[in-house]
Design a protein around this motif. Sequence first.
Motif, PDB file in Angstrom:
ATOM      1  N   ALA A  66       0.986  -1.273   0.089  1.00  0.00           N
ATOM      2  CA  ALA A  66      -0.020  -0.083  -0.086  1.00  0.00           C
ATOM      3  C   ALA A  66       0.914   1.146  -0.140  1.00  0.00           C
ATOM      4  O   ALA A  66       0.713   2.362   0.262  1.00  0.00           O
ATOM      5  N   ASP A  67       2.333   1.251  -0.405  1.00  0.00           N
ATOM      6  CA  ASP A  67       3.068   2.418  -0.485  1.00  0.00           C
ATOM      7  C   ASP A  67       2.845   3.209  -1.613  1.00  0.00           C
ATOM      8  O   ASP A  67       3.345   4.434  -1.631  1.00  0.00           O
ATOM      9  N   ASN A  68       2.110   2.741  -2.816  1.00  0.00           N
ATOM     10  CA  ASN A  68       2.031   3.513  -3.997  1.00  0.00           C
ATOM     11  C   ASN A  68       0.634   3.182  -4.720  1.00  0.00           C
ATOM     12  O   ASN A  68       0.711   2.121  -5.389  1.00  0.00           O
ATOM     13  N   VAL A  69      -0.050   3.812  -4.248  1.00  0.00           N
ATOM     14  CA  VAL A  69      -1.522   3.309  -4.604  1.00  0.00           C
ATOM     15  C   VAL A  69      -2.471   4.521  -5.241  1.00  0.00           C
ATOM     16  O   VAL A  69      -2.229   5.871  -5.147  1.00  0.00           O
ATOM     17  N   TRP A  70      -3.258   4.184  -6.166  1.00  0.00           N
ATOM     18  CA  TRP A  70      -4.384   4.842  -6.539  1.00  0.00           C
ATOM     19  C   TRP A  70      -5.671   4.298  -6.535  1.00  0.00           C
ATOM     20  O   TRP A  70      -6.029   2.999  -6.758  1.00  0.00           O
ATOM     21  N   ILE A  71      -6.943   4.915  -6.124  1.00  0.00           N
ATOM     22  CA  ILE A  71      -8.049   4.419  -5.983  1.00  0.00           C
ATOM     23  C   ILE A  71      -9.203   5.195  -6.740  1.00  0.00           C
ATOM     24  O   ILE A  71      -8.906   6.671  -6.747  1.00  0.00           O
ATOM     25  N   LEU A  72     -10.119   4.702  -7.334  1.00  0.00           N
ATOM     26  CA  LEU A  72     -11.418   5.470  -8.000  1.00  0.00           C
ATOM     27  C   LEU A  72     -12.550   5.064  -7.041  1.00  0.00           C
ATOM     28  O   LEU A  72     -12.998   3.777  -7.109  1.00  0.00           O
ATOM     29  N   ASP A  73     -13.066   5.976  -6.459  1.00  0.00           N
ATOM     30  CA  ASP A  73     -14.060   5.668  -5.448  1.00  0.00           C
ATOM     31  C   ASP A  73     -15.254   6.722  -5.220  1.00  0.00           C
ATOM     32  O   ASP A  73     -14.955   7.782  -6.185  1.00  0.00           O
ATOM     33  N   GLU A  74     -16.170   6.601  -4.536  1.00  0.00           N
ATOM     34  CA  GLU A  74     -17.230   7.160  -4.415  1.00  0.00           C
ATOM     35  C   GLU A  74     -17.628   7.502  -2.931  1.00  0.00           C
ATOM     36  O   GLU A  74     -17.464   6.815  -2.012  1.00  0.00           O
ATOM     37  N   TYR A 132     -14.151  10.254  -7.016  1.00  0.00           N
ATOM     38  CA  TYR A 132     -12.985  11.104  -7.097  1.00  0.00           C
ATOM     39  C   TYR A 132     -11.936   9.752  -7.369  1.00  0.00           C
ATOM     40  O   TYR A 132     -12.301   8.575  -7.204  1.00  0.00           O
ATOM     41  N   ALA A 133     -10.797  10.228  -7.840  1.00  0.00           N
ATOM     42  CA  ALA A 133      -9.538   9.404  -7.909  1.00  0.00           C
ATOM     43  C   ALA A 133      -8.525   9.952  -6.585  1.00  0.00           C
ATOM     44  O   ALA A 133      -8.442  11.239  -6.487  1.00  0.00           O
ATOM     45  N   LEU A 134      -8.100   9.083  -6.083  1.00  0.00           N
ATOM     46  CA  LEU A 134      -6.936   9.272  -4.614  1.00  0.00           C
ATOM     47  C   LEU A 134      -6.029   8.437  -5.233  1.00  0.00           C
ATOM     48  O   LEU A 134      -5.776   7.538  -5.415  1.00  0.00           O
ATOM     49  N   ALA A 135      -4.644   9.528  -4.995  1.00  0.00           N
ATOM     50  CA  ALA A 135      -3.417   8.728  -5.130  1.00  0.00           C
ATOM     51  C   ALA A 135      -2.695   9.011  -3.941  1.00  0.00           C
ATOM     52  O   ALA A 135      -2.588  10.238  -3.379  1.00  0.00           O
ATOM     53  N   TRP A 136      -1.794   8.040  -3.385  1.00  0.00           N
ATOM     54  CA  TRP A 136      -0.719   8.373  -2.550  1.00  0.00           C
ATOM     55  C   TRP A 136       0.517   7.482  -2.956  1.00  0.00           C
ATOM     56  O   TRP A 136       0.509   6.701  -3.423  1.00  0.00           O
ATOM     57  N   ALA A 137       1.578   8.061  -2.363  1.00  0.00           N
ATOM     58  CA  ALA A 137       2.794   7.160  -2.606  1.00  0.00           C
ATOM     59  C   ALA A 137       3.988   7.822  -1.673  1.00  0.00           C
ATOM     60  O   ALA A 137       4.008   8.964  -1.179  1.00  0.00           O
ATOM     61  N   ILE A 138       4.472   6.890  -0.953  1.00  0.00           N
ATOM     62  CA  ILE A 138       5.662   6.973  -0.023  1.00  0.00           C
ATOM     63  C   ILE A 138       6.859   7.472  -1.002  1.00  0.00           C
ATOM     64  O   ILE A 138       7.307   6.390  -1.995  1.00  0.00           O
ATOM     65  N   VAL A 139       7.576   8.175  -0.993  1.00  0.00           N
ATOM     66  CA  VAL A 139       8.653   8.687  -1.885  1.00  0.00           C
ATOM     67  C   VAL A 139      10.032   8.845  -1.095  1.00  0.00           C
ATOM     68  O   VAL A 139      10.090   9.371   0.180  1.00  0.00           O
ATOM     69  N   GLU A 142       1.859   1.233   8.509  1.00  0.00           N
ATOM     70  CA  GLU A 142       2.854   1.851   9.276  1.00  0.00           C
ATOM     71  C   GLU A 142       4.059   2.625   8.526  1.00  0.00           C
ATOM     72  O   GLU A 142       4.505   1.810   7.614  1.00  0.00           O
ATOM     73  N   ILE A 143       4.177   3.975   8.696  1.00  0.00           N
ATOM     74  CA  ILE A 143       5.310   4.540   7.974  1.00  0.00           C
ATOM     75  C   ILE A 143       6.426   5.106   9.021  1.00  0.00           C
ATOM     76  O   ILE A 143       6.039   5.723  10.254  1.00  0.00           O
ATOM     77  N   SER A 144       7.657   5.060   8.493  1.00  0.00           N
ATOM     78  CA  SER A 144       8.788   5.256   9.879  1.00  0.00           C
ATOM     79  C   SER A 144       8.918   6.712   9.539  1.00  0.00           C
ATOM     80  O   SER A 144       8.463   7.491   8.447  1.00  0.00           O
ATOM     81  N   GLU A 145       9.719   7.331  10.445  1.00  0.00           N
ATOM     82  CA  GLU A 145       9.929   8.713  10.746  1.00  0.00           C
ATOM     83  C   GLU A 145      11.129   9.079   9.545  1.00  0.00           C
ATOM     84  O   GLU A 145      11.807   8.440   9.256  1.00  0.00           O
ATOM     85  N   GLY A 146      10.828  10.413   8.877  1.00  0.00           N
ATOM     86  CA  GLY A 146      11.343  10.945   8.048  1.00  0.00           C
ATOM     87  C   GLY A 146      11.103  10.522   6.566  1.00  0.00           C
ATOM     88  O   GLY A 146      11.782  11.095   5.885  1.00  0.00           O
ATOM     89  N   LYS A 147      10.317   9.795   6.599  1.00  0.00           N
ATOM     90  CA  LYS A 147       9.625   9.386   5.077  1.00  0.00           C
ATOM     91  C   LYS A 147       8.771  10.714   4.460  1.00  0.00           C
ATOM     92  O   LYS A 147       8.031  11.199   5.259  1.00  0.00           O
ATOM     93  N   SER A 148       8.686  10.535   3.312  1.00  0.00           N
ATOM     94  CA  SER A 148       7.840  11.554   2.551  1.00  0.00           C
ATOM     95  C   SER A 148       6.851  10.968   1.986  1.00  0.00           C
ATOM     96  O   SER A 148       6.786   9.908   1.385  1.00  0.00           O
ATOM     97  N   LEU A 149       5.474  11.765   2.138  1.00  0.00           N
ATOM     98  CA  LEU A 149       4.257  11.237   1.650  1.00  0.00           C
ATOM     99  C   LEU A 149       3.559  11.968   0.677  1.00  0.00           C
ATOM    100  O   LEU A 149       3.285  13.483   1.275  1.00  0.00           O
ATOM    101  N   ASN A 150       3.561  11.732  -0.544  1.00  0.00           N
ATOM    102  CA  ASN A 150       2.602  12.701  -1.489  1.00  0.00           C
ATOM    103  C   ASN A 150       1.146  12.034  -1.413  1.00  0.00           C
ATOM    104  O   ASN A 150       0.835  10.870  -1.705  1.00  0.00           O
ATOM    105  N   MET A 151       0.181  13.038  -1.542  1.00  0.00           N
ATOM    106  CA  MET A 151      -1.236  12.451  -1.694  1.00  0.00           C
ATOM    107  C   MET A 151      -1.966  13.537  -2.556  1.00  0.00           C
ATOM    108  O   MET A 151      -1.774  14.795  -2.465  1.00  0.00           O
ATOM    109  N   THR A 152      -2.772  13.037  -3.591  1.00  0.00           N
ATOM    110  CA  THR A 152      -3.496  13.826  -4.409  1.00  0.00           C
ATOM    111  C   THR A 152      -4.841  13.524  -4.547  1.00  0.00           C
ATOM    112  O   THR A 152      -5.207  12.092  -4.630  1.00  0.00           O
TER     113      THR A 152
END
Length: 577
Positions: free
Chosen positions: A429-437, A547-554, A450-460
């Motif tokens: 679930a680190d790099n995901v997109w979803i089409l939902d309602e 909507y479309a939802l995307a997130w990624a740990i970068v 669970e994500i560790s300290e210092g990681k960057s997360l983008n969400m759109t």
Amino acid sequence: MPRKTLTFFLLSLLSLNAATSERYEYVPTKSLVVSASSDGQSLYLTNEIVGATSFYENGVYGRNAAVANVELGVYWPNHDVFADATTGTVFLPSGVEASALYSDHATATAGVIAGYNSDQSAEVPYYAAFGIAPLATLSAGAVAREITADGKANIEAADFCAAYKNFFQTTPQDVINSSWGPDSTEPNSYFAHYVDALSFANTHTTLVIAAGNSGYDENGNATVTNSVSSFAQAYNAISVGASGNPPVYDQIADFSSRSPSDFYNPVTGETVANVRPAVDITAPGVNVGGAYYDAANPDATNNYLAFSGTSFSAPIVSGTVALMASLSKDLEANASFVAAGWSKKARDSRVIKAVLMNSASKPSGWTNNQSLQNGVEFKIDVQTGVYYTSSFDNVVVTTQGLDYTYGAGMLNASAALDQYVGMYTTGTADNVWILDEVDFNASKLYHIGEISEGKSLNMTLVWMTESQLAEPAASGEFEDIANFNFANLTLELWTKGEDGNFTPIAISNAVYNNVEHLSITLASLADYYVRVAFFEMLYGEKTSETYALAWAIVPEPSSFGAIFGFFVLIFVARKRK
């Protein structure tokens, strides 16, 4: 008959004189759209710069994608760059011949999208070989009946409406590129309203529009806000700005139009000034090599120039969309993707937009003005369908969502590929997109993990404004647009503690836009959740919103590459047999 005079984006031209003996295979291994360095002497491959070669390495060249380049005129098909291109249809205003509308501008932009020439002899310079999606089927449409020498045209209502309706509905495309626009930045644009309505009704066609080249003020300083073309302010399209400083393309081009733009409420007729980020993404737009059609010398099939303008940033994005659409169709034969209903959802324009924006690279100076705030109110679900309001401290808040100049950042096609297929190839679930309602007065919660300290997360988060075309208008008249609705969704990041209680970490609530975006470095190890909430309408009424939802740990490792490349290449090889 209603008319509106439009100025299509002016370009600065630089001769591209360098040559090379480098050659390519019939099915190429790298793109040959060229960018010249700022001194005009060295050449670089644009597709390598934006990461499109990641698609080629996995056997994806756009073979199954349909692209329409809708401009004032149409591309000249006899140019060498189209020798082996797969040509589709040409849509013209009634009674006008294609030869009357051959355009140097349309020829160049079409070549960047899907030009292709397999000639390996010395007759064809290597930079003439092919565009971003060389195997896509390339159609063309014109909205003008005549283009003046200074790049202006009177657009008749029937011609504009017919061209876009054709490529959205009659012969629907995966992507429509439009590198033209009016000389207006007013937010109440019929052109934008019209394509928004078409986009809402035809969600598997993605519209990409150049943001414009009006970033200079009257003194030649690149500081002008509210300069995005009114056409490029269409909410359901992807508005593209231009990055400069080749070959690294790490800063905005001086001429590139930028926001904040005004917001117009079509229900109340009210305008709110300077509140909307109207640029979605940027791509190289300085010294981009392209095919040149010389009307004074129409027998010259191998002229090339380096062009600058958002007009050339947009087709780079459009070509990338074509690669994504082609990939999704290739994967319709793969059981794991079919079982998840992935392929059809993957071509939804909200998904395409969310993936491209979430995977964009952040340039130096990028900001959506996130700030740490106290007393931030959230509606909390108590798992009974009833919500109560509670106040929280130490919450990262943005009411802007995007950077006013760069949007979500710079196009990164390689990261977009990871984002597009990552969940189905890595199983995480680190790099995901979803089409939902989500229903009105409700929310949806998604577990990242669970994500560790210092990681960057983008969400759109991306959704559409809603409107419909009325019955066809009388001949020559604009078609009426009605039933305007605009939901205000919020994008939120939460943690869940060992006690089972949820705590908000960040929220994007850009009230006047249909994109929410967060880019955040996490301060602590925790169990993270994304929430999409729908508690407000900007105007109109809706009972639910898609909507479309995307997130990624970068940065995200490209662990899927070898496995993914294997089954795509096998599929392509089987298809060729």
